[in-house]
Design a protein around this motif. Structure first.
Motif, PDB file in Angstrom:
ATOM      1  N   GLY A   1       0.819  -1.205   0.000  1.00 30.80           N
ATOM      2  CA  GLY A   1       0.000   0.000   0.000  1.00 30.80           C
ATOM      3  C   GLY A   1       0.854   1.257   0.000  1.00 30.80           C
ATOM      4  N   GLN A   2       1.890   1.201   0.862  1.00 28.88           N
ATOM      5  CA  GLN A   2       2.774   2.374   0.941  1.00 28.88           C
ATOM      6  C   GLN A   2       3.436   2.657  -0.396  1.00 28.88           C
ATOM      7  OE1 GLN A   2       5.731   1.970   3.945  1.00 28.88           O
ATOM      8  NE2 GLN A   2       4.274   2.410   5.588  1.00 28.88           N
ATOM      9  N   LEU A   3       3.826   1.573  -1.068  1.00 31.14           N
ATOM     10  CA  LEU A   3       4.497   1.762  -2.357  1.00 31.14           C
ATOM     11  C   LEU A   3       3.590   2.493  -3.342  1.00 31.14           C
ATOM     12  CD1 LEU A   3       6.539  -1.473  -3.009  1.00 31.14           C
ATOM     13  CD2 LEU A   3       7.352   0.839  -2.609  1.00 31.14           C
ATOM     14  N   SER A   4       2.307   2.064  -3.405  1.00 27.69           N
ATOM     15  CA  SER A   4       1.430   2.725  -4.378  1.00 27.69           C
ATOM     16  C   SER A   4       1.138   4.148  -3.936  1.00 27.69           C
ATOM     17  CB  SER A   4       0.154   1.920  -4.575  1.00 27.69           C
ATOM     18  OG  SER A   4      -0.703   2.137  -3.501  1.00 27.69           O
TER      19      SER A   4
ATOM     20  N   ARG B   1       3.989   6.175  -5.026  1.00 26.74           N
ATOM     21  CA  ARG B   1       4.006   6.439  -6.453  1.00 26.74           C
ATOM     22  C   ARG B   1       3.062   7.607  -6.779  1.00 26.74           C
ATOM     23  NH1 ARG B   1       2.287   1.688  -8.835  1.00 26.74           N
ATOM     24  NH2 ARG B   1       4.168   0.766  -7.977  1.00 26.74           N
ATOM     25  N   ARG B   2       1.848   7.566  -6.154  1.00 26.65           N
ATOM     26  CA  ARG B   2       0.896   8.635  -6.411  1.00 26.65           C
ATOM     27  C   ARG B   2       1.473   9.981  -5.970  1.00 26.65           C
ATOM     28  NH1 ARG B   2      -4.333   6.954  -3.800  1.00 26.65           N
ATOM     29  NH2 ARG B   2      -3.053   5.140  -3.928  1.00 26.65           N
ATOM     30  N   GLU B   3       2.083   9.958  -4.796  1.00 29.06           N
ATOM     31  CA  GLU B   3       2.669  11.195  -4.261  1.00 29.06           C
ATOM     32  C   GLU B   3       3.749  11.719  -5.203  1.00 29.06           C
ATOM     33  OE1 GLU B   3       3.065  14.389  -2.183  1.00 29.06           O
ATOM     34  OE2 GLU B   3       1.505  12.881  -1.862  1.00 29.06           O
TER      35      GLU B   3
END
Lengths: 384, 214
Positions: free
Chosen positions: A193-196, A199-201
């Motif tokens: 979750g953190q990875l996605s 990426r959005r950030e």
């Protein structure tokens, strides 16, 4: 959306499902307990839900059970497992040192700062996920593979190793791996979750950087120039207008290619605004691809606007262009000093050569109406 | 219209309100200001001005929200939209919500005062850009059968008036050009505005979005 409950007894799973279905929580709990009859399905499902279901974003999860009860239960579970394993497992001589090593490792992991953990995490990832050309990863991979082969060799070389013992060991390993997966599962899920999120950030900050770059390059430069030229109102107006045009283009820019009439006229109006410090009100209706004749129309329109900017002594010029079914028309109008066409010398290229001559060569018509003191309008028409 | 029009300024930038107030000077009587939609609705209801200068873009909804909030409550109050945006959907949106005209914020003080006076007198104000948008919206697209076909087409005369407006002509100049009275020009312009507001030709609602994709 299905979330785990914020105030929970075990994992908040039953409460979350009850909230989602709009029923009371007790029936859900009973269903989970009953499902255990089918080979512990309830327990497995519960754990799976606890891993997969997210918490409500921004929630502050809190257990309803006092902390000491939880610690007591955890300690009891660990002790019971120890006792069970110690009693059953034949290789108990290996088990105790291994357990101590694991506990030591866990202690070190807890004591480590988050930066160190990040570093270890990255290091462990590089051995499998990085390209094998990286030196550290290659060495680690080789050593690991060597150790595994050596262990297997030892196991099979020992004569007194029975197949039964091997089975037990393998079973223990599988159970341990499963346990580790259960324990670290939530952490893995949150990691993904953190990875996605990251990426959005990153995409968002890229966009911000782009806008910031534009603001810096163009807007700040313009403001600096305006301050330096504060004495000349003409220059300030020119700079402000140029910046306004650029920002408008960035914010409301319409997708158009330079080989279209509208874009060509817009660009041209911008250039004239920059060069002569006038404002050009551009109104365009319809659009069409440029060809030779329309390029001539654009060039003649340009000449008309340059004339107005240079000679009419006005601050504003209107440009209207309409693409109709039968032809294309442009109108350049100003409320300036005006002129009398017959008094314009034959040697002046502007009106006669660049506008009338050019348009008539391409089969179009020019209509010039000018009244001294009231203004000028040049209408150019090109049939299709 | 006798005397100076009573005006309420609605804009979320206080600097802009102060600028407009100073520019307009004595030509109008500013009876109120508002910086948000809710404030604007309250002030307009309370003061019942002749003209509201309405910013199209505000953080909490903008001009369309104010027009929706007032509804049909104040038949004698007229709205003139003022915007920095050239986006067609903003312009058409606020006109269809009930504004009687649209001008850009770069308009000169004298022109703005004239526009306010004209709106206060019940006329409509077409900037060249708005005229261009309307021409674009009513352009040669096929008309779907509708309840009131009269609303879905502009008469040749109205088209002529709109073209001249888009070319930058003032009402007086249009009247001279077409050999009609200024009053007739005003009638044509307000008919066009009415058609713009009432026409149900689907191009109008979808047009702005469509043309951005072309």
């Amino acid at each position: 959306m299905l979330y785990r409950r914020d105030h929970y007894r075990i994992g908040g799973v039953c409460g979350g499902i009850a909230d989602h279905l709009g029923v009371r929580v007790w029936p859900v709990r009973i269903v989970f307990v009953l499902l255990n009859i089918a080979g512990g399905l309830g327990l497995v499902l519960y754990v799976a839900f606890a891993i997969v279901l997210p918490r409500r974003p921004g929630a502050d999860p809190r257990s309803k059970v006092p902390a000491w009860v939880e610690y007591l239960l955890a300690a009891l579970t660990v002790l019971a497992t120890f006792a069970l394993v110690f009693d059953r497992l034949p290789a108990r001589t290996v088990f105790v040192p291994a357990l101590l090593a694991c506990l030591g490792g866990a202690l070190i992991w807890r004591q480590a700062s988050s930066q160190q953990r990040d570093m270890w995490w990255r290091a462990s990832r590089t051995s499998l996920l990085s390209s094998p050309t990286e030196r550290g990863g290659r060495i680690r991979l080789a050593v690991g593979a060597g150790l595994v082969i050596a262990a297997a060799a030892t196991v099979f070389a020992g004569r007194n190793v029975s197949i039964g013992l091997l089975q037990n060991v393998l079973l223990a390993v599988v159970v341990t791996l499963f346990g580790i997966a259960l324990i670290t599962g939530p952490w893995w899920v949150s990691m993904v979750g953190q990875l996605s999120d990251e990426r959005r950030e990153r995409i968002r900050s890229q966009e911000r950087a782009e806008i910031a770059a534009h603001l810096h390059d163009s807007v700040l430069q313009t403001l600096a120039l305006i301050q330096r030229n504060a004495g000349s109102s003409r220059e300030v107006a020119r700079l402000a207008r140029g910046q306004e045009r650029e920002l408008r283009n960035l914010l409301y820019g319409e997708p158009s290619t330079p080989d279209q009439l509208a874009e060509a006229l817009r660009q041209m109006a911008g250039e004239i605004e920059d060069a002569y410090a006038v404002t050009i009100d551009v109104v365009l209706v319809g659009d069409v691809r440029l060809d030779d004749r329309l390029s001539a129309l654009v060039a003649a329109t340009r000449e008309a606007m340059v004339n107005a900017a240079k000679h009419a002594s006005v601050a504003t010029i209107s440009l209207y262009a309409e693409v109709g079914a039968s032809g294309v028309e442009t109108f350049v109008k100003d409320r300036g000093v005006g002129f009398v066409l017959d008094e314009v010398g034959d040697d002046r290229q502007g009106v006669r050569g660049s506008i009338i001559g050019r348009i008539e060569r391409h089969g179009g018509q020019v209509r010039i109406r000018s009244t001294p003191g009231e203004g000028t309008e040049i209408a150019i028409r090109m049939d299709r | 219209m006798t005397g100076k029009p009573r005006v309420v300024l609605v804009d979320d930038h206080s600097m802009f309100r102060a600028g407009v107030r100073a520019e307009l000077g004595d030509s109008v009587e500013v009876v109120g200001e508002a910086a948000s939609v809710s404030e604007a609705i309250a002030v307009i209801r309370h003061r019942a001005p002749d003209v509201v200068l309405l910013d199209v873009h505000m953080p909490d909804g903008g001009g369309q929200a104010v027009l929706a909030g007032i509804g049909g409550g104040l038949p004698d109050t007229r709205f003139l939209a003022l915007s920095v945006s050239d986006a067609a959907e903003d312009v058409i949106g606020v006109i269809r919500a009930g504004a009687r005209g649209y001008v850009t914020k770069t308009i000169s003080a004298a022109e703005l005062a004239e526009a306010i006076g004209r709106v206060a007198d019940g006329d409509v104000v077409f900037s060249p850009r708005l005229a261009g948008f309307v021409l674009d919206a009513f352009r040669d697209a096929p008309v779907v059968p509708s309840v009131d076909p009269e609303l879905d087409q502009l008469t040749p005369r109205e088209l002529e008036v709109l073209r001249l407006l888009a070319r930058g002509y003032a009402y007086k100049e249009i009247a001279a050009e077409l050999f009609i009275s200024i009053k007739t020009v005003e009638t044509h312009a307000s008919n066009v505005l009415r058609k713009l507001q009432l026409s149900n030709r689907h191009q109008l609602s979808r047009w702005a979005a469509d043309r951005r994709m072309v």
